[in-house]
Design a protein around this motif. Structure first.
Motif, mmCIF file in Angstrom:
data_model
loop_
_atom_site.group_PDB
_atom_site.id
_atom_site.type_symbol
_atom_site.label_atom_id
_atom_site.label_comp_id
_atom_site.label_asym_id
_atom_site.label_seq_id
_atom_site.Cartn_x
_atom_site.Cartn_y
_atom_site.Cartn_z
ATOM 1 N N UNK A 199 -109.441 -29.491 15.465
ATOM 2 C CA UNK A 199 -108.688 -28.607 14.575
ATOM 3 C C UNK A 199 -107.195 -28.898 14.614
ATOM 4 N N UNK A 200 -106.756 -29.697 15.587
ATOM 5 C CA UNK A 200 -105.353 -30.084 15.664
ATOM 6 C C UNK A 200 -104.551 -29.235 16.617
ATOM 7 N N UNK A 201 -103.492 -29.824 17.149
ATOM 8 C CA UNK A 201 -102.568 -29.105 18.025
ATOM 9 C C UNK A 201 -101.142 -29.498 17.635
ATOM 10 N N UNK A 202 -100.269 -28.505 17.529
ATOM 11 C CA UNK A 202 -98.904 -28.736 17.061
ATOM 12 C C UNK A 202 -98.032 -29.309 18.180
ATOM 13 N N UNK A 203 -97.321 -30.374 17.842
ATOM 14 C CA UNK A 203 -96.315 -30.935 18.745
ATOM 15 C C UNK A 203 -94.979 -30.899 18.007
ATOM 16 N N UNK A 204 -94.001 -30.233 18.586
ATOM 17 C CA UNK A 204 -92.691 -30.116 17.976
ATOM 18 C C UNK A 204 -91.644 -30.666 18.930
ATOM 19 N N UNK A 257 -110.023 -41.527 18.640
ATOM 20 C CA UNK A 257 -108.644 -41.819 18.216
ATOM 21 C C UNK A 257 -107.815 -40.550 18.093
ATOM 22 N N UNK A 258 -106.513 -40.768 18.041
ATOM 23 C CA UNK A 258 -105.553 -39.720 17.718
ATOM 24 C C UNK A 258 -104.884 -40.058 16.393
ATOM 25 N N UNK A 259 -104.757 -39.049 15.544
ATOM 26 C CA UNK A 259 -103.999 -39.127 14.313
ATOM 27 C C UNK A 259 -102.968 -38.006 14.342
ATOM 28 N N UNK A 260 -101.991 -38.089 13.448
ATOM 29 C CA UNK A 260 -101.034 -36.988 13.334
ATOM 30 C C UNK A 260 -100.656 -36.805 11.872
ATOM 31 N N UNK A 261 -100.230 -35.589 11.572
ATOM 32 C CA UNK A 261 -99.838 -35.269 10.204
ATOM 33 C C UNK A 261 -98.623 -34.370 10.233
ATOM 34 N N UNK A 262 -97.532 -34.863 9.663
ATOM 35 C CA UNK A 262 -96.296 -34.095 9.547
ATOM 36 C C UNK A 262 -96.308 -33.368 8.215
ATOM 37 N N UNK A 263 -95.545 -32.298 8.082
ATOM 38 C CA UNK A 263 -95.510 -31.542 6.824
ATOM 39 C C UNK A 263 -95.154 -32.432 5.640
ATOM 40 N N UNK A 264 -95.960 -32.353 4.585
ATOM 41 C CA UNK A 264 -95.690 -33.114 3.380
ATOM 42 C C UNK A 264 -96.052 -34.583 3.454
ATOM 43 N N UNK A 265 -96.651 -34.997 4.560
ATOM 44 C CA UNK A 265 -97.011 -36.410 4.719
ATOM 45 C C UNK A 265 -98.513 -36.558 4.924
ATOM 46 N N UNK A 266 -98.994 -37.768 4.719
ATOM 47 C CA UNK A 266 -100.415 -38.042 4.925
ATOM 48 C C UNK A 266 -100.710 -38.168 6.424
ATOM 49 N N UNK A 267 -101.965 -37.956 6.748
ATOM 50 C CA UNK A 267 -102.394 -38.119 8.135
ATOM 51 C C UNK A 267 -102.304 -39.603 8.494
ATOM 52 N N UNK A 268 -101.724 -39.900 9.657
ATOM 53 C CA UNK A 268 -101.534 -41.295 10.043
ATOM 54 C C UNK A 268 -102.119 -41.582 11.414
ATOM 55 N N UNK A 269 -102.552 -42.808 11.568
ATOM 56 C CA UNK A 269 -103.125 -43.271 12.818
ATOM 57 C C UNK A 269 -102.066 -43.334 13.907
ATOM 58 N N UNK A 270 -102.456 -42.940 15.139
ATOM 59 C CA UNK A 270 -101.544 -43.008 16.276
ATOM 60 C C UNK A 270 -102.079 -43.979 17.342
ATOM 61 N N UNK A 294 -89.327 -38.227 20.155
ATOM 62 C CA UNK A 294 -88.197 -38.005 19.250
ATOM 63 C C UNK A 294 -88.650 -37.077 18.124
ATOM 64 N N UNK A 295 -87.704 -36.502 17.378
ATOM 65 C CA UNK A 295 -88.066 -35.529 16.332
ATOM 66 C C UNK A 295 -89.045 -36.084 15.297
ATOM 67 N N UNK A 296 -89.050 -37.400 15.089
ATOM 68 C CA UNK A 296 -89.984 -37.990 14.121
ATOM 69 C C UNK A 296 -91.440 -37.917 14.600
ATOM 70 N N UNK A 297 -91.640 -37.593 15.857
ATOM 71 C CA UNK A 297 -93.004 -37.433 16.386
ATOM 72 C C UNK A 297 -93.561 -36.034 16.127
ATOM 73 N N UNK A 298 -92.737 -35.145 15.581
ATOM 74 C CA UNK A 298 -93.195 -33.789 15.277
ATOM 75 C C UNK A 298 -94.306 -33.821 14.238
ATOM 76 N N UNK A 299 -95.437 -33.227 14.585
ATOM 77 C CA UNK A 299 -96.602 -33.245 13.694
ATOM 78 C C UNK A 299 -97.714 -32.426 14.329
ATOM 79 N N UNK A 300 -98.761 -32.205 13.552
ATOM 80 C CA UNK A 300 -100.009 -31.701 14.115
ATOM 81 C C UNK A 300 -100.813 -32.927 14.541
ATOM 82 N N UNK A 301 -101.235 -32.935 15.790
ATOM 83 C CA UNK A 301 -101.989 -34.055 16.334
ATOM 84 C C UNK A 301 -103.475 -33.716 16.332
#
Length: 126
Positions: A118-123, A35-48, A87-94
């Motif tokens: 370890x994650x990869x940044x998507x901005x 699976x892929x998850x993502x985590x934006x600053x200040x938010x919990x890790x979420x399922x993608x 879109x900008x709301x997709x910005x997170x570490x994946x």
């Protein structure tokens, strides 16, 4: 032991596309659903998105359905996430994740994951 390594993150403009990859090494034969998850600053890790071992069963979060596509190359033991119309709301570490539970057809929560990359940044810029 299994190692997961993501790559392909970066900076993209809104409306653009990006593909991230996750290569598995070590005892890759022991992993099942991925699976892929993502985590934006200040938010919990979420399922993608999630894929079964064969790739025949996939699931997506509502927020990415129709824009993102998960796929795998079993010969390379690599998982992909093609992201379109970003879109900008997709910005997170994946993060990519995997389970060694052969009963799981898909992953929906972090508790079902046994291995993490370890994650990869998507901005996404507006």
């Amino acid at each position: 032991q299994v190692q997961l390594e993501e790559s392909g993150g970066g900076l993209v403009q809104a409306g653009g596309s990006l593909r991230v990859s996750c290569a598995a090494s070590g005892r890759g034969f022991s992993i099942y659903a991925r699976a892929w998850f993502r985590q934006a600053p200040g938010k919990e890790r979420e399922f993608v998105a999630s894929s079964s071992r064969s790739g025949g069963h996939t699931t997506y979060a509502d927020s990415v359905k129709g824009r993102f596509k998960i796929s795998k190359d079993n010969a390379k033991n690599t998982l992909y996430l093609q992201m379109n119309n970003l879109n900008p709301e997709d910005t997170a570490v994946y993060f990519c994740a995997a389970s060694f539970d052969e009963r799981l057809l898909s992953i929906k929560t972090t508790y079902e994951c046994d291995y993490w990359g370890q994650g990869t940044q998507v901005t996404v810029s507006s």
